[in-house]
Design an enzyme around this catalytic site. Structure first.
Site, PDB file in Angstrom:
ATOM      1  N   HIS A 102       0.884  -1.179   0.000  1.00 28.71           N
ATOM      2  CA  HIS A 102       0.000   0.000   0.000  1.00 28.71           C
ATOM      3  C   HIS A 102       0.918   1.224   0.000  1.00 28.71           C
ATOM      4  CE1 HIS A 102      -2.510  -2.879   2.375  1.00 28.71           C
ATOM      5  NE2 HIS A 102      -3.541  -2.278   1.813  1.00 28.71           N
ATOM      6  N   ASP A 105       2.135   2.076   3.506  1.00 34.58           N
ATOM      7  CA  ASP A 105       3.072   1.167   4.194  1.00 34.58           C
ATOM      8  C   ASP A 105       4.484   1.563   3.852  1.00 34.58           C
ATOM      9  OD1 ASP A 105       0.779  -0.492   4.303  1.00 34.58           O
ATOM     10  OD2 ASP A 105       1.472  -1.653   2.569  1.00 34.58           O
ATOM     11  N   GLU A 233     -10.867  -6.688  -4.566  1.00 33.13           N
ATOM     12  CA  GLU A 233     -10.709  -7.767  -3.578  1.00 33.13           C
ATOM     13  C   GLU A 233     -11.957  -7.816  -2.704  1.00 33.13           C
ATOM     14  OE1 GLU A 233      -6.851  -7.864  -1.626  1.00 33.13           O
ATOM     15  OE2 GLU A 233      -7.822  -8.503   0.218  1.00 33.13           O
ATOM     16  N   GLU A 269      -9.325 -13.641  -1.642  1.00 29.88           N
ATOM     17  CA  GLU A 269      -8.556 -13.942  -0.420  1.00 29.88           C
ATOM     18  C   GLU A 269      -9.287 -15.000   0.412  1.00 29.88           C
ATOM     19  OE1 GLU A 269      -6.795 -10.681   1.667  1.00 29.88           O
ATOM     20  OE2 GLU A 269      -7.204 -11.564   3.634  1.00 29.88           O
ATOM     21  N   HIS A 272     -11.243 -13.883   3.519  1.00 34.07           N
ATOM     22  CA  HIS A 272     -12.452 -13.129   3.176  1.00 34.07           C
ATOM     23  C   HIS A 272     -13.568 -14.097   2.754  1.00 34.07           C
ATOM     24  CE1 HIS A 272      -9.876  -9.311   2.157  1.00 34.07           C
ATOM     25  NE2 HIS A 272      -9.652  -9.785   3.372  1.00 34.07           N
ATOM     26  N   ASP A 308     -10.677 -11.569  10.918  1.00 31.54           N
ATOM     27  CA  ASP A 308      -9.791 -11.720   9.776  1.00 31.54           C
ATOM     28  C   ASP A 308      -8.397 -12.008  10.341  1.00 31.54           C
ATOM     29  OD1 ASP A 308      -8.792 -11.658   7.272  1.00 31.54           O
ATOM     30  OD2 ASP A 308      -9.076  -9.533   6.934  1.00 31.54           O
ATOM     31  N   ASP A 310      -5.944 -13.768   9.231  1.00 32.56           N
ATOM     32  CA  ASP A 310      -4.834 -13.731   8.270  1.00 32.56           C
ATOM     33  C   ASP A 310      -3.684 -14.662   8.640  1.00 32.56           C
ATOM     34  OD1 ASP A 310      -6.113 -11.925   6.642  1.00 32.56           O
ATOM     35  OD2 ASP A 310      -5.006 -10.172   7.332  1.00 32.56           O
ATOM     36  N   ASP A 340      -0.975 -12.561   2.076  1.00 31.82           N
ATOM     37  CA  ASP A 340      -1.578 -11.494   2.874  1.00 31.82           C
ATOM     38  C   ASP A 340      -1.805 -12.115   4.255  1.00 31.82           C
ATOM     39  OD1 ASP A 340      -2.820  -9.355   3.913  1.00 31.82           O
ATOM     40  OD2 ASP A 340      -4.402  -9.195   2.412  1.00 31.82           O
TER      41      ASP A 340
END
Ligand code: XUL
Ligand code: CO
Length: 443
Positions: A102, A105, A233, A269, A272, A308, A310, A340
């Site tokens: 991003h 980031d 996404e 993802e 998700h 989430d 991850d 991710d």
């Protein structure tokens, strides 16, 4: 390389399944040929900047735990560059060919749009040299349109035009730097593009604004010569109560409704999918059926937790299903497998970054080989073909191609002797899947 940020770690090598060295690949041999391509070309692994370099591993109840000796905690450009150096050293040592980021980031936000853009340019120059030195490529870039308080009500879907305009400035720049870094795709994830309560929300208007924003972004991408894929996404919620691009079906419907189908593909993802109440293979199948699968965010959730989470994807059934879908569509073109994913809060040492990515890469290498074996074995494909075989008879072909009316179908039904359909054999097929997956363990 001057300063080493991971001085005790050498490049991770393939050592095979018997190896007792946890800092080696047990399954991922990047040059091994599977269905005519190297593993590395099939899997196209990417690490993400946000979790790998910027996630201190805080949770809603506790402070960050991650040790990041290369990071002095400041918002300086020097610190941002040092982080990028550490990241590219990590990528090279872990044999990861791609990365994703991003805008925020990578470089700190400034006091004005101009200053934020200057900061980003400084980092883009820096990582461009790192890309060149290491050969690592950019899988995709994106803009963070969810962290800053100005986006609390939404970015493109905020009730004020201000958030839309700020978001436009960010996406314009993020698209251009993705192009400058030769990114293969550009991703839109709209964490705030939804609502918290319908009591204050004009849902119809917000969906239209989101579509307008995506049209403007697609037009701009074309104007500046960005040839990569634009990806959406889907995610159902978190942080919003409901996100407009909630799952693959809803997103494809949204794209069709607003004339965006074909301009955007999907980045699917796993976590998700889980939050949407779907399996990953469901989401992938929906995207692939619409010829719209662009790329994958590779992680997994913790269904019992409901967040989430991850996690790094280590479930071999999951990776096998994903790679079956990917091989079935003929492989990735511009997409890949972006981790991710973040370590658990307790996995706080720098070396855990290696263990985590190795675990995910080995799980996908296993999944790729298992998927290839399933395809080579042919029993699933034959079962499915046989199950639909009546659609290959003249009657089936005529109905499916629209040559028969409902009345004609009804007439044909009167000629049939009613019979009980054949078994779906689900349990037999599940056992077959186990058999093929287990047969690989000794390899
Ligand atoms: C959030 C998420 C994002 C996107 C990029 O759940 O997955 O990190 O991948 O904005
Ligand atoms: Co993601």
């Amino acid at each position: 390389m001057t300063i080493q940020h991971f001085p005790d770690i050498h490049q991770i090598q393939f050592a095979g399944n018997g190896s007792a060295n946890p800092l080696s690949f047990h399954q991922y041999d990047r040059n091994e040929n599977v269905e005519g391509r190297s593993m590395r070309d099939h899997l196209r692994f990417a690490a993400c900047y946000w979790h790998t370099m910027r996630n201190g591993l805080a949770d809603p109840f506790g402070a960050p735990t991650a040790q990041m000796p290369w990071d002095d905690g400041s918002h300086s450009i020097d610190n941002a560059k040092r982080r990028a150096d550490a990241f590219f050293e990590f990528l090279e040592k872990c044999q990861i060919d791609f990365w994703c980021f991003h805008d925020r980031d990578l470089a700190p936000e400034g006091a004005s749009i101009a200053e934020s853009e200057q900061n980003l340019d400084a980092l883009v120059n820096h990582v461009s040299a790192l890309q060149q030195r290491t050969g690592v490529k950019l899988l995709w870039g994106t803009a963070n349109l969810f962290s800053h308080p100005r986006y609390m009500h939404g970015a493109a879907t905020g009730p004020s035009t201000n958030s839309f305009l700020f978001a436009a400035a960010q996406v314009r720049k993020a698209l251009e730097v993705t192009l400058a870094l030769k990114g293969e795709s550009y991703v839109f994830w709209g964490g705030r593009e939804g609502y918290t309560t319908l009591l204050n929300t004009d849902l119809a208007r917000e969906r239209e604004h989101l579509a307008r924003f995506l049209h403007l972004a697609a037009d701009h991408a074309q104007q500046v010569g960005f040839k990569g894929a634009l990806l959406i996404e889907p995610k159902p919620h978190e942080p919003s109560t409901h996100q407009y691009d909630s799952d693959a079906e809803a997103t494809l419907n949204f794209l069709r409704e607003f004339g965006l189908f074909g301009k955007f593909k999907l980045n699917i993802e796993t976590n998700h999918a889980t939050l949407a109440g779907h399996s990953m293979e469901h989401e992938l199948s929906v995207a692939i059926a619409a010829k719209s699968l662009g790329s994958i965010d590779a992680n997994m959730g913790t269904p019992g937790l409901g967040w989430d989470t991850d996690r790094f994807p280590t479930d071999l059934y999951l990776t096998t299903h994903i790679m079956l879908a990917v091989l079935g569509m003929g492989g990735f073109s511009g997409g890949g497998l972006n981790f991710d994913a973040k370590r658990r809060r307790e996995s706080c040492e720098p070396i855990d970054l290696f263990y985590a990515h190795i675990a995910g890469m080995d799980a996908f290498a296993f999944g790729l080989k298992a998927a290839a074996r399933i395809r080579c074995d042919g029993r699933f494909a034959r079962f499915i073909q046989e199950r639909y075989s009546s659609w290959s008879t003249p009657i089936g072909i005529e109905i499916a191609s629209g040559k028969r009316t409902l009345a004609q179908c009804a007439q044909m039904a009167t000629q049939l002797t009613d019979s009980i359909p054949a078994s779906g054999r689900q349990e037999m097929l599940e056992a077959l899947l186990n058999e093929i997956i287990l047969s690989q363990r000794s390899m």
